[in-house]
Design an enzyme around this catalytic site. Structure first.
Site, PDB file in Angstrom:
ATOM      1  N   GLU A  94       0.830  -1.133   0.028  1.00 47.23           N
ATOM      2  CA  GLU A  94       0.062  -0.067  -0.049  1.00 47.23           C
ATOM      3  C   GLU A  94       0.864   1.259  -0.037  1.00 47.23           C
ATOM      4  O   GLU A  94       1.949   1.289   0.450  1.00 47.23           O
ATOM      5  CB  GLU A  94      -0.992  -0.178   1.154  1.00 47.23           C
ATOM      6  CG  GLU A  94      -1.659   1.060   1.634  1.00 47.23           C
ATOM      7  CD  GLU A  94      -2.639   1.332   0.593  1.00 47.23           C
ATOM      8  OE1 GLU A  94      -2.411   1.514  -0.495  1.00 47.23           O
ATOM      9  OE2 GLU A  94      -3.945   1.639   1.080  1.00 47.23           O
ATOM     10  N   ASP A  95       0.347   2.671  -0.478  1.00 47.05           N
ATOM     11  CA  ASP A  95       1.290   3.483  -0.414  1.00 47.05           C
ATOM     12  C   ASP A  95       1.434   4.168   0.848  1.00 47.05           C
ATOM     13  O   ASP A  95       2.528   4.508   1.317  1.00 47.05           O
ATOM     14  CB  ASP A  95       0.449   4.648  -1.687  1.00 47.05           C
ATOM     15  CG  ASP A  95      -0.902   4.934  -1.229  1.00 47.05           C
ATOM     16  OD1 ASP A  95      -1.593   4.303  -0.283  1.00 47.05           O
ATOM     17  OD2 ASP A  95      -1.621   5.511  -2.155  1.00 47.05           O
ATOM     18  N   ASP A  98      -2.734   6.000   6.917  1.00 50.68           N
ATOM     19  CA  ASP A  98      -3.120   7.270   7.464  1.00 50.68           C
ATOM     20  C   ASP A  98      -4.003   6.983   8.761  1.00 50.68           C
ATOM     21  O   ASP A  98      -3.603   6.655   9.777  1.00 50.68           O
ATOM     22  CB  ASP A  98      -3.975   7.998   6.368  1.00 50.68           C
ATOM     23  CG  ASP A  98      -4.166   9.480   6.778  1.00 50.68           C
ATOM     24  OD1 ASP A  98      -3.564   9.967   7.585  1.00 50.68           O
ATOM     25  OD2 ASP A  98      -5.235   9.963   6.311  1.00 50.68           O
ATOM     26  N   PHE A 147      -0.330  16.445   3.883  1.00 48.13           N
ATOM     27  CA  PHE A 147      -0.969  15.803   2.745  1.00 48.13           C
ATOM     28  C   PHE A 147       0.169  15.352   1.719  1.00 48.13           C
ATOM     29  O   PHE A 147       0.687  16.652   1.265  1.00 48.13           O
ATOM     30  CB  PHE A 147      -2.235  16.542   2.020  1.00 48.13           C
ATOM     31  CG  PHE A 147      -2.976  15.458   1.194  1.00 48.13           C
ATOM     32  CD1 PHE A 147      -3.739  14.649   1.672  1.00 48.13           C
ATOM     33  CD2 PHE A 147      -2.814  15.613  -0.143  1.00 48.13           C
ATOM     34  CE1 PHE A 147      -4.418  13.613   1.038  1.00 48.13           C
ATOM     35  CE2 PHE A 147      -3.429  14.746  -0.756  1.00 48.13           C
ATOM     36  CZ  PHE A 147      -4.349  13.662  -0.237  1.00 48.13           C
ATOM     37  N   ARG A 160      -0.089  11.629  -9.524  1.00 44.69           N
ATOM     38  CA  ARG A 160       0.228  10.165  -9.104  1.00 44.69           C
ATOM     39  C   ARG A 160       1.650   9.885  -9.758  1.00 44.69           C
ATOM     40  O   ARG A 160       2.441   9.181  -9.507  1.00 44.69           O
ATOM     41  CB  ARG A 160      -0.802   9.126  -9.838  1.00 44.69           C
ATOM     42  CG  ARG A 160      -2.042   9.166  -8.941  1.00 44.69           C
ATOM     43  CD  ARG A 160      -2.862   7.815  -9.210  1.00 44.69           C
ATOM     44  NE  ARG A 160      -4.075   8.157  -8.752  1.00 44.69           N
ATOM     45  CZ  ARG A 160      -4.472   7.663  -7.601  1.00 44.69           C
ATOM     46  NH1 ARG A 160      -3.887   7.353  -6.669  1.00 44.69           N
ATOM     47  NH2 ARG A 160      -5.840   7.717  -7.428  1.00 44.69           N
TER      48      ARG A 160
HETATM   49  P1  IMP Z   1      -6.620   5.397   5.606  1.00 46.79           P
HETATM   50  O1  IMP Z   1      -7.603   4.452   5.431  1.00 46.79           O
HETATM   51  O2  IMP Z   1      -6.870   6.550   6.513  1.00 46.79           O
HETATM   52  O3  IMP Z   1      -5.339   4.833   6.283  1.00 46.79           O
HETATM   53  O4  IMP Z   1      -6.097   6.202   4.364  1.00 46.79           O
HETATM   54  C1  IMP Z   1      -5.275   5.227   3.384  1.00 46.79           C
HETATM   55  C2  IMP Z   1      -5.399   5.898   2.000  1.00 46.79           C
HETATM   56  O5  IMP Z   1      -5.854   7.295   1.965  1.00 46.79           O
HETATM   57  C3  IMP Z   1      -4.433   5.558   1.446  1.00 46.79           C
HETATM   58  O6  IMP Z   1      -4.431   4.357   0.732  1.00 46.79           O
HETATM   59  C4  IMP Z   1      -4.411   6.609   0.307  1.00 46.79           C
HETATM   60  O7  IMP Z   1      -5.022   6.646  -0.896  1.00 46.79           O
HETATM   61  C5  IMP Z   1      -5.214   7.812   0.990  1.00 46.79           C
HETATM   62  N1  IMP Z   1      -4.105   8.817   1.683  1.00 46.79           N
HETATM   63  C6  IMP Z   1      -3.971   9.040   2.955  1.00 46.79           C
HETATM   64  N2  IMP Z   1      -3.235   9.873   3.277  1.00 46.79           N
HETATM   65  C7  IMP Z   1      -2.888  10.489   1.985  1.00 46.79           C
HETATM   66  C8  IMP Z   1      -1.901  11.441   1.611  1.00 46.79           C
HETATM   67  O8  IMP Z   1      -1.192  12.337   2.253  1.00 46.79           O
HETATM   68  N3  IMP Z   1      -1.946  11.735   0.217  1.00 46.79           N
HETATM   69  C9  IMP Z   1      -2.528  11.039  -0.780  1.00 46.79           C
HETATM   70  N4  IMP Z   1      -3.247  10.044  -0.401  1.00 46.79           N
HETATM   71  C10 IMP Z   1      -3.477   9.899   1.013  1.00 46.79           C
HETATM   72 MG    MG Z   2      -4.243   4.041  -1.312  1.00 44.97          MG
END
Ligand code: IMP
Ligand code: MG
Length: 171
Positions: A94-95, A98, A147, A160
């Protein structure tokens, strides 16, 4: 736009992660990487090329962020994997982690497929934003609550394709 990690730094860290990951599995056993679309596609492409031939891969797609920098907290499965995971060494790629909601959801649905082992690799982690305690086995870089875009990560589907990771100032 402020560059946080340039292309060289990212490659160096991925090479280290690949060494670490390979050392964690018996040398004769296959490792199956499941990349999370869309954000994880660039990390996935570089990570598999830093690893040995015993790697296979697939993709899964989820949707959580809707054209904004704030999560709706809702995770939706958009595309499932095409391959059986039962009995395999699976690593989610995963990228960024968060709040942790996306990964928690993914780990739950993939664990239900009875893989032999299930681990997670994330290029980036924002620990200060965590809403759920999710285990991430391999983390590339830990960052502050900002972000970020580039290297697969988007803002409203843009950026991207940047080769580096940058902070989006206007967010
Ligand atoms: P989570 O479910 O809140 O952990 O969010 C995960 C997803 O939110 C990641 O797979 C990203 O696609 C997106 N995301 C979270 N933070 C960022 C950011 O700083 N930049 C771009 N995408 C983000
Ligand atoms: Mg993602």
């Amino acid at each position: 736009m402020t560059v946080l990690f340039d292309a060289d730094e990212i490659q160096r860290r991925i090479a280290e992660l690949a060494v670490q990951i390979e050392a964690d599995y018996p040398p004769d056993e296959e490792v199956h990487l499941v990349g999370v679309l869309k954000g994880g596609f660039v990390f996935m492409a570089d990570l598999v090329r830093a690893m040995s031939a015993r790697v296979t891969l697939d993709f899964i797609a989820v949707s959580s962020y809707q054209q904004s920098t704030k999560s709706s907290g809702e995770v939706r499965l958009v595309k499932d994997v095409d391959t059986r995971l039962e009995g395999r060494h699976v690593i989610i790629v995963e990228d960024i982690v968060d709040t942790g909601l996306t990964l928690t959801y993914l780990q739950d649905i993939l664990r239900a497929r009875a893989p032999r082992t299930l681990r997670t690799a994330c290029l980036l982690s924002k620990p200060s934003r965590r809403l759920v305690n999710v285990k991430v086995d391999y983390i590339g870089f830990t960052i502050e609550d900002q972000f970020v875009i580039g290297y697969g990560l988007d803002f409203a589907e843009k950026y991207r394709n940047l080769p580096h990771i940058a902070v989006l100032d206007e967010a």
